[in-house]
Design a protein around this motif. Structure first.
Motif, PDB file in Angstrom:
ATOM      1  N   GLU A 108     -27.689  -6.316  17.831  1.00 42.24           N
ATOM      2  CA  GLU A 108     -27.099  -7.303  16.934  1.00 42.24           C
ATOM      3  C   GLU A 108     -25.628  -6.983  16.672  1.00 42.24           C
ATOM      4  OE1 GLU A 108     -27.864  -9.368  12.586  1.00 42.24           O
ATOM      5  OE2 GLU A 108     -28.707  -7.419  13.038  1.00 42.24           O
ATOM      6  N   ALA A 109     -24.879  -8.015  16.316  1.00 38.94           N
ATOM      7  CA  ALA A 109     -23.503  -7.811  15.881  1.00 38.94           C
ATOM      8  C   ALA A 109     -23.471  -6.864  14.690  1.00 38.94           C
ATOM      9  CB  ALA A 109     -22.885  -9.165  15.522  1.00 38.94           C
ATOM     10  N   GLY A 110     -22.375  -6.094  14.568  1.00 36.60           N
ATOM     11  CA  GLY A 110     -22.278  -5.119  13.488  1.00 36.60           C
ATOM     12  C   GLY A 110     -21.008  -5.306  12.686  1.00 36.60           C
ATOM     13  N   GLY A 111     -21.118  -5.134  11.369  1.00 36.17           N
ATOM     14  CA  GLY A 111     -19.957  -5.243  10.492  1.00 36.17           C
ATOM     15  C   GLY A 111     -19.165  -3.945  10.458  1.00 36.17           C
ATOM     16  N   LEU A 112     -17.829  -4.060  10.426  1.00 36.13           N
ATOM     17  CA  LEU A 112     -16.980  -2.863  10.373  1.00 36.13           C
ATOM     18  C   LEU A 112     -17.010  -2.182   9.008  1.00 36.13           C
ATOM     19  CD1 LEU A 112     -13.614  -3.466  12.256  1.00 36.13           C
ATOM     20  CD2 LEU A 112     -15.625  -2.177  12.986  1.00 36.13           C
ATOM     21  N   GLY A 113     -17.250  -2.954   7.952  1.00 37.28           N
ATOM     22  CA  GLY A 113     -17.343  -2.348   6.628  1.00 37.28           C
ATOM     23  C   GLY A 113     -16.104  -1.559   6.253  1.00 37.28           C
ATOM     24  N   ASP A 114     -16.311  -0.279   5.846  1.00 33.38           N
ATOM     25  CA  ASP A 114     -15.212   0.576   5.376  1.00 33.38           C
ATOM     26  C   ASP A 114     -14.063   0.678   6.372  1.00 33.38           C
ATOM     27  OD1 ASP A 114     -16.657   1.171   3.097  1.00 33.38           O
ATOM     28  OD2 ASP A 114     -17.332   3.125   3.801  1.00 33.38           O
ATOM     29  N   ALA A 115     -14.380   0.603   7.664  1.00 34.33           N
ATOM     30  CA  ALA A 115     -13.334   0.767   8.679  1.00 34.33           C
ATOM     31  C   ALA A 115     -12.254  -0.300   8.542  1.00 34.33           C
ATOM     32  CB  ALA A 115     -13.942   0.728  10.078  1.00 34.33           C
ATOM     33  N   GLY A 116     -12.602  -1.445   7.960  1.00 26.09           N
ATOM     34  CA  GLY A 116     -11.603  -2.485   7.748  1.00 26.09           C
ATOM     35  C   GLY A 116     -10.471  -2.040   6.843  1.00 26.09           C
ATOM     36  N   ALA A 117     -10.769  -1.155   5.881  1.00 24.49           N
ATOM     37  CA  ALA A 117      -9.723  -0.658   4.988  1.00 24.49           C
ATOM     38  C   ALA A 117      -8.716   0.194   5.754  1.00 24.49           C
ATOM     39  CB  ALA A 117     -10.336   0.146   3.849  1.00 24.49           C
ATOM     40  N   VAL A 118      -9.179   0.920   6.758  1.00 27.25           N
ATOM     41  CA  VAL A 118      -8.273   1.728   7.574  1.00 27.25           C
ATOM     42  C   VAL A 118      -7.479   0.816   8.513  1.00 27.25           C
ATOM     43  CG1 VAL A 118      -8.058   3.814   8.973  1.00 27.25           C
ATOM     44  CG2 VAL A 118     -10.006   3.566   7.434  1.00 27.25           C
ATOM     45  N   CYS A 119      -8.126  -0.227   9.018  1.00 33.02           N
ATOM     46  CA  CYS A 119      -7.387  -1.233   9.792  1.00 33.02           C
ATOM     47  C   CYS A 119      -6.264  -1.839   8.962  1.00 33.02           C
ATOM     48  CB  CYS A 119      -8.333  -2.349  10.250  1.00 33.02           C
ATOM     49  SG  CYS A 119      -9.574  -1.872  11.473  1.00 33.02           S
ATOM     50  N   ALA A 120      -6.513  -2.023   7.660  1.00 36.44           N
ATOM     51  CA  ALA A 120      -5.511  -2.630   6.787  1.00 36.44           C
ATOM     52  C   ALA A 120      -4.305  -1.725   6.568  1.00 36.44           C
ATOM     53  CB  ALA A 120      -6.151  -2.991   5.443  1.00 36.44           C
ATOM     54  N   VAL A 121      -4.495  -0.413   6.736  1.00 41.80           N
ATOM     55  CA  VAL A 121      -3.357   0.517   6.669  1.00 41.80           C
ATOM     56  C   VAL A 121      -2.580   0.475   7.984  1.00 41.80           C
ATOM     57  CG1 VAL A 121      -2.687   2.948   6.425  1.00 41.80           C
ATOM     58  CG2 VAL A 121      -4.496   1.989   4.974  1.00 41.80           C
ATOM     59  N   ALA A 122      -3.308   0.466   9.099  1.00 42.53           N
ATOM     60  CA  ALA A 122      -2.651   0.440  10.409  1.00 42.53           C
ATOM     61  C   ALA A 122      -1.966  -0.898  10.674  1.00 42.53           C
ATOM     62  CB  ALA A 122      -3.689   0.728  11.500  1.00 42.53           C
ATOM     63  N   ASP A 123      -2.533  -1.986  10.144  1.00 44.70           N
ATOM     64  CA  ASP A 123      -2.046  -3.334  10.427  1.00 44.70           C
ATOM     65  C   ASP A 123      -2.158  -4.182   9.156  1.00 44.70           C
ATOM     66  OD1 ASP A 123      -1.362  -5.780  11.533  1.00 44.70           O
ATOM     67  OD2 ASP A 123      -3.286  -6.075  12.545  1.00 44.70           O
ATOM     68  N   PRO A 124      -1.259  -3.955   8.184  1.00 41.92           N
ATOM     69  CA  PRO A 124      -1.388  -4.656   6.900  1.00 41.92           C
ATOM     70  C   PRO A 124      -1.219  -6.166   6.994  1.00 41.92           C
ATOM     71  CG  PRO A 124       0.632  -3.330   6.976  1.00 41.92           C
ATOM     72  CD  PRO A 124      -0.167  -2.964   8.185  1.00 41.92           C
ATOM     73  N   GLN A 125      -0.635  -6.658   8.103  1.00 39.29           N
ATOM     74  CA  GLN A 125      -0.477  -8.105   8.242  1.00 39.29           C
ATOM     75  C   GLN A 125      -1.814  -8.826   8.455  1.00 39.29           C
ATOM     76  OE1 GLN A 125       2.041  -5.985   9.617  1.00 39.29           O
ATOM     77  NE2 GLN A 125       3.065  -6.630   7.731  1.00 39.29           N
ATOM     78  N   GLY A 126      -2.877  -8.064   8.685  1.00 38.68           N
ATOM     79  CA  GLY A 126      -4.188  -8.686   8.909  1.00 38.68           C
ATOM     80  C   GLY A 126      -4.894  -9.124   7.640  1.00 38.68           C
ATOM     81  N   ILE A 127      -4.359  -8.729   6.462  1.00 40.04           N
ATOM     82  CA  ILE A 127      -4.963  -9.179   5.210  1.00 40.04           C
ATOM     83  C   ILE A 127      -3.950  -9.954   4.386  1.00 40.04           C
ATOM     84  CG2 ILE A 127      -6.790  -7.453   4.980  1.00 40.04           C
ATOM     85  CD1 ILE A 127      -4.927  -5.887   3.069  1.00 40.04           C
ATOM     86  N   THR A 128      -4.461 -10.879   3.584  1.00 32.14           N
ATOM     87  CA  THR A 128      -3.653 -11.614   2.617  1.00 32.14           C
ATOM     88  C   THR A 128      -4.002 -11.086   1.240  1.00 32.14           C
ATOM     89  OG1 THR A 128      -3.704 -13.579   4.017  1.00 32.14           O
ATOM     90  CG2 THR A 128      -3.103 -13.894   1.700  1.00 32.14           C
ATOM     91  N   THR A 129      -2.992 -10.589   0.515  1.00 34.45           N
ATOM     92  CA  THR A 129      -3.235 -10.022  -0.810  1.00 34.45           C
ATOM     93  C   THR A 129      -2.448 -10.780  -1.873  1.00 34.45           C
ATOM     94  OG1 THR A 129      -1.414  -8.421  -0.677  1.00 34.45           O
ATOM     95  CG2 THR A 129      -3.558  -7.709   0.166  1.00 34.45           C
ATOM     96  N   ARG A 130      -2.924 -10.656  -3.112  1.00 32.04           N
ATOM     97  CA  ARG A 130      -2.167 -11.137  -4.278  1.00 32.04           C
ATOM     98  C   ARG A 130      -2.131 -10.025  -5.311  1.00 32.04           C
ATOM     99  NH1 ARG A 130      -4.493 -16.422  -6.785  1.00 32.04           N
ATOM    100  NH2 ARG A 130      -3.039 -15.842  -8.455  1.00 32.04           N
ATOM    101  N   LEU A 131      -0.984  -9.851  -5.959  1.00 29.80           N
ATOM    102  CA  LEU A 131      -0.849  -8.858  -7.018  1.00 29.80           C
ATOM    103  C   LEU A 131      -1.462  -9.444  -8.291  1.00 29.80           C
ATOM    104  CD1 LEU A 131       0.393  -6.011  -7.486  1.00 29.80           C
ATOM    105  CD2 LEU A 131       2.421  -7.186  -8.360  1.00 29.80           C
ATOM    106  N   LEU A 132      -2.597  -8.872  -8.706  1.00 31.66           N
ATOM    107  CA  LEU A 132      -3.377  -9.441  -9.801  1.00 31.66           C
ATOM    108  C   LEU A 132      -3.805  -8.359 -10.784  1.00 31.66           C
ATOM    109  CD1 LEU A 132      -5.717 -11.709  -7.623  1.00 31.66           C
ATOM    110  CD2 LEU A 132      -3.910 -12.526  -9.164  1.00 31.66           C
ATOM    111  N   PRO A 133      -3.992  -8.714 -12.055  1.00 31.65           N
ATOM    112  CA  PRO A 133      -4.533  -7.759 -13.024  1.00 31.65           C
ATOM    113  C   PRO A 133      -6.002  -7.465 -12.712  1.00 31.65           C
ATOM    114  CG  PRO A 133      -3.472  -9.631 -14.121  1.00 31.65           C
ATOM    115  CD  PRO A 133      -3.647  -9.998 -12.687  1.00 31.65           C
TER     116      PRO A 133
END
Length: 320
Positions: free
Chosen positions: A237-262
């Motif tokens: 079956e297909a598998g989710g990356l889970g935690d590894a996505g957070a490391v991808c976000a450090v290597a390639d921050p353009q892959g996520i859309t963020t907003r500065l929020l309280p």
């Protein structure tokens, strides 16, 4: 970016998806994994240390220091996550590691590596935040050499440990609340994006067929991570990356859309304990008008992810 690798430290509770994160961090040329610290979470802390050393060994990683950290949350008993199997890493029957942890505890190693780094470090906690809270309270001077903390935890919408709380924050809410007061830039890579990055079954099959141990391990781990929580998993079956996505976000921050929020963490007993309360309103409401505003941490909250981009990045990296 100046082309130099980003110095990173991962604090983890290895865990199937923490193992996927470690494999990626070791193999991505833009990351310099300086240390790994271990905390109770998915399994007990000694199991986390064993699993972490096993993954680094299977990946053919250089001699990266690994330290044992907190064996329970700040206030509550440890509550492991059964979805990761008896050994915490999918019960794959991997050989015991020949590597050993360093002689110092996790907080000592974190302080040492952060202050010794020639460039500010990015911390990537993919686990309950107990070690990080202890570090910030014991050695607040480390913040001068922390570039950013990108943590996998929390949720804007729906939780998994409870209807509103994500596991890492729920496991130690007080530690998560301390993290938010760190005084450094923080990115929250929560369940809202965590659950979207999926490697399809054909790619999982290809990884599992690899003759290279680290690549093959990535495939075995993905086969034990159903793409959607709560659904039974079959071998291909297909598998989710889970935690590894957070490391991808450090290597390639353009892959996520963020907003500065309280953001604040609910610490009260009851059904909302461990919830990350993310304020997405355009302005104050009646509560603030009548009672005055409370000071809340501003966090870059990941609201969207380019799932295909991160899946492709992951596959290209672990197959190196």
């Amino acid at each position: 970016m100046d082309g130099q690798p980003i110095p990173v430290i991962i604090d983890c509770d290895t865990g199937v998806d923490d193992a996927l994160a470690l494999l990626f961090a070791v193999r991505h040329p833009g990351l310099d994994l300086r240390a790994v610290t271990c905390v109770a979470g998915n399994t007990d802390v000694d199991g986390v240390v064993r699993n972490t050393l096993t993954v680094l060994e299977q990946a053919g990683a250089p001699d990266i220091p690994v330290a044992r950290g907190a064996e329970r949350p700040l206030l509550e008993p440890a509550r492991p996550a059964p979805v990761h199997g008896v050994d915490g890493m999918g019960d794959l029957g991997l050989p015991a590691p020949t590597r050993t942890p360093v002689a110092v505890d996790a907080v000592t190693l974190l302080r040492r590596e952060i202050l010794a780094s020639p460039r500010p470090v990015t911390l990537i906690p993919t686990a309950p935040l107990t070690n990080i809270a202890l570090l910030l309270r014991t050695h607040p001077e480390v913040t001068r050499n922390i570039e950013r903390i990108v943590f996998m935890g929390g949720a804007v919408a729906t939780g998994n440990a409870t209807p509103v709380a994500e596991f890492n924050v729920w496991h130690d809410p007080e530690a998560a609340a301390i993290l938010l007061t760190a005084g450094v830039p923080i990115t929250m890579y929560g369940l809202d994006v965590f659950q979207q990055v999926v490697v399809d079954s054909g790619e999982v099959h290809r990884l599992r067929a690899s003759g290279e141990p680290g690549t093959r391990l990535a495939g075995e781990l993905l086969a034990h991570r159903p793409a959607h929580q709560g659904e039974p998993t079959q071998a291909e079956e297909a598998g989710g990356l889970g935690d590894a996505g957070a490391v991808c976000a450090v290597a390639d921050p353009q892959g996520i859309t963020t907003r500065l929020l309280p953001v604040e963490v609910s610490l009260a007993p009851g059904p909302t304990r461990g919830q990350t309360v993310v304020d997405r309103r355009p302005g104050p409401g009646e509560s603030e008008i009548h009672e005055g505003g409370r000071e809340r941490a501003l966090v870059d909250v990941a609201l969207e992810v380019d799932a295909g981009r991160y899946a492709k990045l992951y596959l290209e990296t672990v197959a190196r």
